[in-house]
Motif scaffolding. Structure first.
Motif, mmCIF file in Angstrom:
data_model
loop_
_atom_site.group_PDB
_atom_site.id
_atom_site.type_symbol
_atom_site.label_atom_id
_atom_site.label_comp_id
_atom_site.label_asym_id
_atom_site.label_seq_id
_atom_site.Cartn_x
_atom_site.Cartn_y
_atom_site.Cartn_z
ATOM 1 N N GLY A 1 0.837 -1.183 0.000
ATOM 2 C CA GLY A 1 0.000 0.000 0.000
ATOM 3 C C GLY A 1 0.875 1.236 0.000
ATOM 4 O O GLY A 1 1.655 1.442 0.932
ATOM 5 N N PHE A 2 0.772 2.040 -1.051
ATOM 6 C CA PHE A 2 1.591 3.245 -1.194
ATOM 7 C C PHE A 2 0.691 4.424 -0.859
ATOM 8 O O PHE A 2 -0.139 4.825 -1.667
ATOM 9 N N LEU A 3 0.843 4.966 0.338
ATOM 10 C CA LEU A 3 -0.142 5.872 0.900
ATOM 11 C C LEU A 3 0.364 7.306 0.966
ATOM 12 O O LEU A 3 1.498 7.555 1.370
ATOM 13 N N LEU B 1 -5.828 -4.524 3.110
ATOM 14 C CA LEU B 1 -5.281 -5.275 1.981
ATOM 15 C C LEU B 1 -3.768 -5.506 2.012
ATOM 16 O O LEU B 1 -3.284 -6.466 1.423
ATOM 17 N N SER B 2 -3.031 -4.624 2.667
ATOM 18 C CA SER B 2 -1.582 -4.573 2.450
ATOM 19 C C SER B 2 -0.772 -5.452 3.392
ATOM 20 O O SER B 2 -1.042 -5.513 4.598
ATOM 21 N N THR C 1 -3.029 4.700 -2.738
ATOM 22 C CA THR C 1 -4.316 5.085 -2.169
ATOM 23 C C THR C 1 -4.104 6.155 -1.116
ATOM 24 O O THR C 1 -3.001 6.332 -0.596
ATOM 25 N N HIS C 2 -5.170 6.907 -0.819
ATOM 26 C CA HIS C 2 -5.138 7.766 0.369
ATOM 27 C C HIS C 2 -6.170 7.282 1.378
ATOM 28 O O HIS C 2 -6.472 7.968 2.344
ATOM 29 N N ASP C 3 -6.673 6.064 1.136
ATOM 30 C CA ASP C 3 -7.642 5.448 2.039
ATOM 31 C C ASP C 3 -6.891 4.518 2.992
ATOM 32 O O ASP C 3 -6.509 3.406 2.641
ATOM 33 N N ALA D 1 3.752 1.954 2.703
ATOM 34 C CA ALA D 1 4.746 3.025 2.644
ATOM 35 C C ALA D 1 4.002 4.344 2.717
ATOM 36 O O ALA D 1 3.031 4.556 1.983
ATOM 37 N N PHE D 2 4.420 5.218 3.618
ATOM 38 C CA PHE D 2 3.864 6.571 3.679
ATOM 39 C C PHE D 2 4.735 7.485 2.841
ATOM 40 O O PHE D 2 5.940 7.592 3.082
#
Length: 286
Positions: free
Chosen positions: A35-37, A198-199, A189-191, A203-204
């Motif tokens: 997840g790339f947030l 899911l992840s 995502t920004h969710d 990564a923030f």
């Protein structure tokens, strides 16, 4: 043993004088979801465009399947699926015609288009023009198109952004199914709730830089608060208190409440990814 299928080392990209991505590094193993947030404008889409060969890396390197990525690498493109937030469907074509057209681009000779449309709940709209579709329907068609070549890696850019809960849940379920199939997923995502669900790793990214990279659980343990919320009866009133597990004597306080029979409920309080992102960056995702 899982293999590293995506590896980025110190990648950077500038638009003129604006440095959009700054020395970003990460790796992703087969069958994992990353997840790339980050908020809008943080650099997520620029990173995904570099990973898919649409933008050439200006600094650093990217390897996909152990091979150094070159712009528009045809061999790698055959094994990946890409779904961007910006839709590039043909509105004057039907849903089935859109899938047939892109299948030809991949050289796919035989494909069950009706099954693909049924999977994204569009079986009843297969022969309708895409121009008549809602945003959620278009996004589900984009997902069906992304899966045409049974990709080993899925690059999904905000796949549920702005969708109704039903459409969002349907897309999340497909992501889980693809992961179970063995596909690797790079999800921007920004969710935070979606990423947490899911992840395997998150990564923030903020202002083009990765400020944290770990499993959701490890991030919560490292940056979260250890506390419990208790509801106790005080005469005719019910009070809610938060007790820090770091405080001296908190165990005795909880035991005393239990023994007094004033304790009604007790729940652990876990920081969520949104709280941790705010703590690390000083800003919200929206």
């Amino acid at each position: 043993m899982k293999k590293v299928v995506v590896e980025a080392k110190n990648i950077s990209y500038s638009y003129g004088d604006f440095l959009a991505v700054k020395d970003v590094s990460f790796s992703l193993n087969s069958g994992e979801v990353l997840g790339f947030l980050g908020p809008n404008g943080a650099g997520k889409t620029t990173v995904i465009k570099m990973l898919t060969g649409q933008l050439e890396v200006q600094k650093g390197s990217i390897k996909i399947f152990g091979k150094r990525l070159k712009k528009e690498d045809s061999e790698i493109r055959k094994r990946i699926g890409v779904c961007f937030e910006e839709k590039n469907l043909y509105e004057n074509m039907t849903a089935r015609e859109n899938l047939q057209f892109f299948a030809k681009l991949f050289g796919i000779q035989k494909y069950d288009f009706d099954k693909a449309l049924k999977r994204v709940d569009l079986a009843g709209r297969a022969d309708d023009r895409v121009g008549t579709f809602s945003k959620g329907m278009r996004q589900r068609l984009m997902i069906a198109r992304t899966l045409l070549n049974t990709p080993d890696i899925l690059f999904l850019d905000e796949p549920t952004s702005g969708l109704d809960p039903t459409s969002s849940q349907a897309i999340r379920e497909i992501i889980r199914e693809e992961m179970e199939r063995g596909a690797t997923v790079f999800l921007t995502t920004h969710d935070m709730h979606e990423a947490d669900q899911l992840s395997h790793k998150v990564a923030f990214i903020n202002e083009g830089e990765i400020v944290a990279l770990d499993t959701p659980e490890n991030l919560k343990v490292e940056h979260g608060k250890r506390s419990v919320k208790v509801r106790v009866r005080r005469g005719k009133k019910i009070e809610t208190k938060t007790l820090s597990l770091e405080d001296e004597g908190v165990g005795e306080k909880i035991k005393s409440l239990v023994d007094s029979k004033k304790l009604l409920t007790i729940h652990t309080e876990e920081s969520n990814l949104e709280d941790i992102f705010i703590k690390l960056t000083g800003r919200r995702l929206e």
